[in-house]
Scaffold this motif. Structure first.
Motif, PDB file in Angstrom:
ATOM      1  N   ARG A   1       0.841  -1.216   0.000  1.00 30.38           N
ATOM      2  CA  ARG A   1       0.000   0.000   0.000  1.00 30.38           C
ATOM      3  C   ARG A   1       0.866   1.251   0.000  1.00 30.38           C
ATOM      4  NH1 ARG A   1      -5.391   0.845   1.206  1.00 30.38           N
ATOM      5  NH2 ARG A   1      -5.896   2.976   0.520  1.00 30.38           N
ATOM      6  N   ILE A   2       1.921   1.269   0.777  1.00 29.44           N
ATOM      7  CA  ILE A   2       2.805   2.446   0.801  1.00 29.44           C
ATOM      8  C   ILE A   2       3.506   2.603  -0.541  1.00 29.44           C
ATOM      9  CG2 ILE A   2       4.878   3.391   1.854  1.00 29.44           C
ATOM     10  CD1 ILE A   2       4.022   2.171   4.486  1.00 29.44           C
ATOM     11  N   ALA A   3       4.005   1.477  -1.124  1.00 28.63           N
ATOM     12  CA  ALA A   3       4.691   1.579  -2.414  1.00 28.63           C
ATOM     13  C   ALA A   3       3.762   2.093  -3.505  1.00 28.63           C
ATOM     14  CB  ALA A   3       5.259   0.202  -2.789  1.00 28.63           C
ATOM     15  N   ASP A   4       2.501   1.576  -3.538  1.00 32.54           N
ATOM     16  CA  ASP A   4       1.549   2.055  -4.546  1.00 32.54           C
ATOM     17  C   ASP A   4       1.195   3.521  -4.312  1.00 32.54           C
ATOM     18  OD1 ASP A   4       1.613  -0.481  -5.568  1.00 32.54           O
ATOM     19  OD2 ASP A   4      -0.256  -1.127  -4.573  1.00 32.54           O
ATOM     20  N   GLY A   5       1.029   3.890  -3.039  1.00 27.13           N
ATOM     21  CA  GLY A   5       0.666   5.279  -2.764  1.00 27.13           C
ATOM     22  C   GLY A   5       1.775   6.258  -3.131  1.00 27.13           C
ATOM     23  N   LEU A   6       3.029   5.898  -2.800  1.00 29.45           N
ATOM     24  CA  LEU A   6       4.127   6.800  -3.154  1.00 29.45           C
ATOM     25  C   LEU A   6       4.375   6.820  -4.660  1.00 29.45           C
ATOM     26  CD1 LEU A   6       6.693   5.967  -0.301  1.00 29.45           C
ATOM     27  CD2 LEU A   6       5.179   7.952  -0.486  1.00 29.45           C
ATOM     28  N   GLY A   7       4.126   5.678  -5.315  1.00 28.75           N
ATOM     29  CA  GLY A   7       4.335   5.655  -6.766  1.00 28.75           C
ATOM     30  C   GLY A   7       3.343   6.498  -7.529  1.00 28.75           C
ATOM     31  N   THR A   8       2.164   6.672  -7.004  1.00 26.14           N
ATOM     32  CA  THR A   8       1.128   7.476  -7.678  1.00 26.14           C
ATOM     33  C   THR A   8       1.002   8.886  -7.101  1.00 26.14           C
ATOM     34  OG1 THR A   8      -0.547   6.564  -6.168  1.00 26.14           O
ATOM     35  CG2 THR A   8      -0.174   5.418  -8.271  1.00 26.14           C
ATOM     36  N   GLU A   9       1.848   9.253  -6.191  1.00 26.95           N
ATOM     37  CA  GLU A   9       1.771  10.577  -5.568  1.00 26.95           C
ATOM     38  C   GLU A   9       2.276  11.624  -6.565  1.00 26.95           C
ATOM     39  OE1 GLU A   9       0.693  13.280  -2.767  1.00 26.95           O
ATOM     40  OE2 GLU A   9       0.398  11.117  -2.628  1.00 26.95           O
ATOM     41  N   ALA A  10       1.423  12.568  -6.936  1.00 33.32           N
ATOM     42  CA  ALA A  10       1.779  13.596  -7.934  1.00 33.32           C
ATOM     43  C   ALA A  10       2.794  14.581  -7.381  1.00 33.32           C
ATOM     44  CB  ALA A  10       0.518  14.343  -8.387  1.00 33.32           C
ATOM     45  N   ARG A  11       2.744  14.834  -6.119  1.00 33.03           N
ATOM     46  CA  ARG A  11       3.672  15.813  -5.525  1.00 33.03           C
ATOM     47  C   ARG A  11       5.114  15.348  -5.684  1.00 33.03           C
ATOM     48  NH1 ARG A  11       3.933  19.291  -1.067  1.00 33.03           N
ATOM     49  NH2 ARG A  11       5.885  20.447  -1.300  1.00 33.03           N
ATOM     50  N   LEU A  12       5.349  14.088  -5.533  1.00 28.45           N
ATOM     51  CA  LEU A  12       6.706  13.572  -5.649  1.00 28.45           C
ATOM     52  C   LEU A  12       7.218  13.678  -7.082  1.00 28.45           C
ATOM     53  CD1 LEU A  12       6.440  10.382  -3.381  1.00 28.45           C
ATOM     54  CD2 LEU A  12       7.211  12.688  -2.761  1.00 28.45           C
ATOM     55  N   ALA A  13       6.332  13.392  -8.032  1.00 27.60           N
ATOM     56  CA  ALA A  13       6.745  13.520  -9.430  1.00 27.60           C
ATOM     57  C   ALA A  13       7.004  14.981  -9.801  1.00 27.60           C
ATOM     58  CB  ALA A  13       5.674  12.918 -10.337  1.00 27.60           C
ATOM     59  N   GLU A  14       6.304  15.885  -9.207  1.00 28.49           N
ATOM     60  CA  GLU A  14       6.485  17.299  -9.518  1.00 28.49           C
ATOM     61  C   GLU A  14       7.839  17.828  -9.071  1.00 28.49           C
ATOM     62  OE1 GLU A  14       3.273  19.301  -7.736  1.00 28.49           O
ATOM     63  OE2 GLU A  14       1.751  18.556  -9.144  1.00 28.49           O
ATOM     64  N   ILE A  15       8.422  17.239  -8.044  1.00 28.78           N
ATOM     65  CA  ILE A  15       9.726  17.726  -7.582  1.00 28.78           C
ATOM     66  C   ILE A  15      10.859  16.818  -8.092  1.00 28.78           C
ATOM     67  CG2 ILE A  15       8.726  18.798  -5.549  1.00 28.78           C
ATOM     68  CD1 ILE A  15       9.673  16.426  -3.904  1.00 28.78           C
ATOM     69  N   GLY A  16      10.528  15.909  -9.015  1.00 25.19           N
ATOM     70  CA  GLY A  16      11.572  15.059  -9.600  1.00 25.19           C
ATOM     71  C   GLY A  16      12.054  13.944  -8.702  1.00 25.19           C
ATOM     72  N   LEU A  17      11.227  13.471  -7.789  1.00 24.29           N
ATOM     73  CA  LEU A  17      11.615  12.431  -6.824  1.00 24.29           C
ATOM     74  C   LEU A  17      11.021  11.090  -7.245  1.00 24.29           C
ATOM     75  CD1 LEU A  17      13.147  12.184  -4.093  1.00 24.29           C
ATOM     76  CD2 LEU A  17      10.922  12.357  -2.985  1.00 24.29           C
ATOM     77  N   THR A  18      11.802  10.025  -7.171  1.00 24.93           N
ATOM     78  CA  THR A  18      11.351   8.682  -7.526  1.00 24.93           C
ATOM     79  C   THR A  18      11.608   7.750  -6.333  1.00 24.93           C
ATOM     80  OG1 THR A  18      11.844   9.025  -9.862  1.00 24.93           O
ATOM     81  CG2 THR A  18      11.639   6.741  -9.096  1.00 24.93           C
ATOM     82  N   VAL A  19      10.572   7.005  -5.979  1.00 23.17           N
ATOM     83  CA  VAL A  19      10.696   6.014  -4.910  1.00 23.17           C
ATOM     84  C   VAL A  19      11.145   4.680  -5.524  1.00 23.17           C
ATOM     85  CG1 VAL A  19       9.494   4.721  -3.110  1.00 23.17           C
ATOM     86  CG2 VAL A  19       8.973   7.146  -3.490  1.00 23.17           C
ATOM     87  N   ILE A  20      12.270   4.179  -5.041  1.00 27.50           N
ATOM     88  CA  ILE A  20      12.837   2.942  -5.595  1.00 27.50           C
ATOM     89  C   ILE A  20      12.282   1.710  -4.895  1.00 27.50           C
ATOM     90  CG2 ILE A  20      14.986   1.676  -5.989  1.00 27.50           C
ATOM     91  CD1 ILE A  20      16.397   4.389  -6.116  1.00 27.50           C
ATOM     92  N   ALA A  21      12.252   1.701  -3.583  1.00 27.15           N
ATOM     93  CA  ALA A  21      11.801   0.527  -2.839  1.00 27.15           C
ATOM     94  C   ALA A  21      11.221   0.961  -1.512  1.00 27.15           C
ATOM     95  CB  ALA A  21      12.953  -0.449  -2.608  1.00 27.15           C
ATOM     96  N   VAL A  22      10.322   0.112  -1.009  1.00 27.34           N
ATOM     97  CA  VAL A  22       9.717   0.316   0.307  1.00 27.34           C
ATOM     98  C   VAL A  22       9.851  -1.000   1.074  1.00 27.34           C
ATOM     99  CG1 VAL A  22       7.605   0.829   1.579  1.00 27.34           C
ATOM    100  CG2 VAL A  22       8.104   2.046  -0.562  1.00 27.34           C
ATOM    101  N   ARG A  23      10.317  -0.905   2.303  1.00 29.42           N
ATOM    102  CA  ARG A  23      10.459  -2.080   3.162  1.00 29.42           C
ATOM    103  C   ARG A  23       9.779  -1.795   4.491  1.00 29.42           C
ATOM    104  NH1 ARG A  23      15.604  -1.136   1.476  1.00 29.42           N
ATOM    105  NH2 ARG A  23      16.265  -0.561   3.584  1.00 29.42           N
ATOM    106  N   VAL A  24       8.883  -2.684   4.883  1.00 23.96           N
ATOM    107  CA  VAL A  24       8.246  -2.612   6.193  1.00 23.96           C
ATOM    108  C   VAL A  24       8.879  -3.707   7.048  1.00 23.96           C
ATOM    109  CG1 VAL A  24       6.095  -2.804   7.480  1.00 23.96           C
ATOM    110  CG2 VAL A  24       6.118  -1.699   5.232  1.00 23.96           C
ATOM    111  N   THR A  25       9.597  -3.303   8.066  1.00 23.86           N
ATOM    112  CA  THR A  25      10.356  -4.270   8.871  1.00 23.86           C
ATOM    113  C   THR A  25       9.594  -4.788  10.076  1.00 23.86           C
ATOM    114  OG1 THR A  25      11.369  -2.424  10.088  1.00 23.86           O
ATOM    115  CG2 THR A  25      12.555  -3.264   8.164  1.00 23.86           C
ATOM    116  N   ALA A  26       8.578  -4.040  10.545  1.00 25.97           N
ATOM    117  CA  ALA A  26       7.878  -4.515  11.744  1.00 25.97           C
ATOM    118  C   ALA A  26       6.545  -3.823  11.892  1.00 25.97           C
ATOM    119  CB  ALA A  26       8.721  -4.279  12.994  1.00 25.97           C
TER     120      ALA A  26
END
Length: 348
Positions: A145-170
């Motif tokens: 859910r976090i990976a999908d949400g960050l991948g579709t977040e328009a604000r991040l694309a507007e500032i040129g930011l790309t999320v590579i991986a998400v890890r939930v450890t606990a």
């Protein structure tokens, strides 16, 4: 952070290969790119440094489940700035021309943006999920859910930011809730352990019974073999006694024959010896008789003087031994008188 060196009012900048440098002079780009090195005048230069390497952002936040239980979420987001020009235009990546340090804190702004965005998507999912389901399948679901949400977040694309991986450890509930949730599992584990203990004991008892039966069978077999051994030893002893009796009989018979033969030989020897002795005694008697006869014949032929002489000799032979003779004057006078008288008579 870029390395800046001072020389006579000028500055020399040297950037790392993982840093994008944008140098504006008079509002126009003078130098732009990664890993640059150039001289500039600090009074007319506007320089920004945008990192190009992959960065890790660790985050920890709390959420409430559908059954109103507090749940701590620990995750890590890996991101990278793909468009440094856009990022430099949207965030303040400007550096001090004297020290090379950022004038603001752009990475903290990015971290806050990523944390809040990830937290928003995670809270929306966890708020509709019970605690038990969240603990069972929540790590994968929350990460997706976090990976999908960050991948579709328009604000991040507007500032040129790309999320590579998400890890939930606990996903961890409160301590008391966690202990309460662990109790059934602990009891089940304890029951399984007790069952395994009972099975192990039953198996041990079964093995001990098999071992005891095996030992009993071994003892029975040993007793049977011992009985056979005793019987064989008795037969051997009986056979040995019979052989000894036969040997004793043979020895007794041989001894009887030997003694008979010895007695016969001794009797024959005694008979021969007795005959020899009788013959010797007969010969000796005959010799003595012949001697006596010759002696008598010799005496018959001898005169009276010879006989008196012989009688004196025999008398002298039977007289006791005289070691010494004491002649007193009286005896000597009488003896001489007799001798004189006898001498005269003889002469007459």
């Amino acid at each position: 952070m870029a390395d800046i060196t001072r020389r006579l009012g000028f500055r020399h900048l040297r950037a790392a290969p993982t840093s994008h440098i944008r140098h504006l002079r008079g509002g126009k780009p003078a130098h732009e790119g990664a890993g640059l090195a150039f001289w500039f005048r600090p009074l007319t230069a506007a320089i920004s440094e945008v990192p190009l390497d992959d960065r890790e952002l660790a985050m920890l936040f709390h959420a409430r489940t559908a059954d109103f239980q507090d749940l701590a979420v620990q995750a890590t987001v890996t991101y990278r700035i793909d468009d440094p020009v856009v990022a430099a235009g949207r965030l303040d990546f400007g550096i001090d021309p004297d020290t090379g340090a950022w004038r603001a804190e752009p990475l903290e702004q990015l971290g806050t943006l990523l944390t809040e965005t990830a937290q928003q998507h995670a809270l929306e999912f966890i708020a509709r999920t019970p605690l038990a389901a969240a603990l069972v399948d929540g790590v994968t679901a929350v990460r997706r859910r976090i990976a999908d949400g960050l991948g579709t977040e328009a604000r991040l694309a507007e500032i040129g930011l790309t999320v590579i991986a998400v890890r939930v450890t606990a996903l961890r509930p409160e301590a008391e809730t966690e202990r309460a949730l662990r109790t059934p599992a602990r009891e089940q584990v304890q029951q399984e352990a007790d069952r395994a203990t009972y099975e192990r004991r039953a198996l041990a008892v079964e093995r001990e019974r098999a071992i005891a039966e095996n030992e009993m069978a071994n003892r029975i077999e040993l007793a049977r073999r011992e009985e056979e051994l005793v019987g064989q030893e008795g037969a051997n002893a009986r056979r040995r006694a019979e052989q000894d009796a036969e040997a004793d009989a043979v020895r007794a018979e041989a001894e009887s024959v030997r003694r008979t033969r010895l007695a016969t030989a001794e009797a024959e020897a005694n008979r021969v010896l007795a005959a020899a002795r009788a013959q010797a005694e007969r010969a000796l008697g005959e010799a003595k008789a012949a001697t006596e006869q010759a002696w008598l014949a010799a005496h018959q032929e001898a005169g009276p003087e010879v006989l008196r002489a012989l009688a004196m000799i025999r008398l002298a032979e039977h007289l006791p031994r005289i070691d010494s003779i004491t002649l007193t004057p009286d005896v000597l006078t009488g003896l001489l008188t007799r001798l004189g008288t006898g001498g005269d008579g003889g002469a007459r």
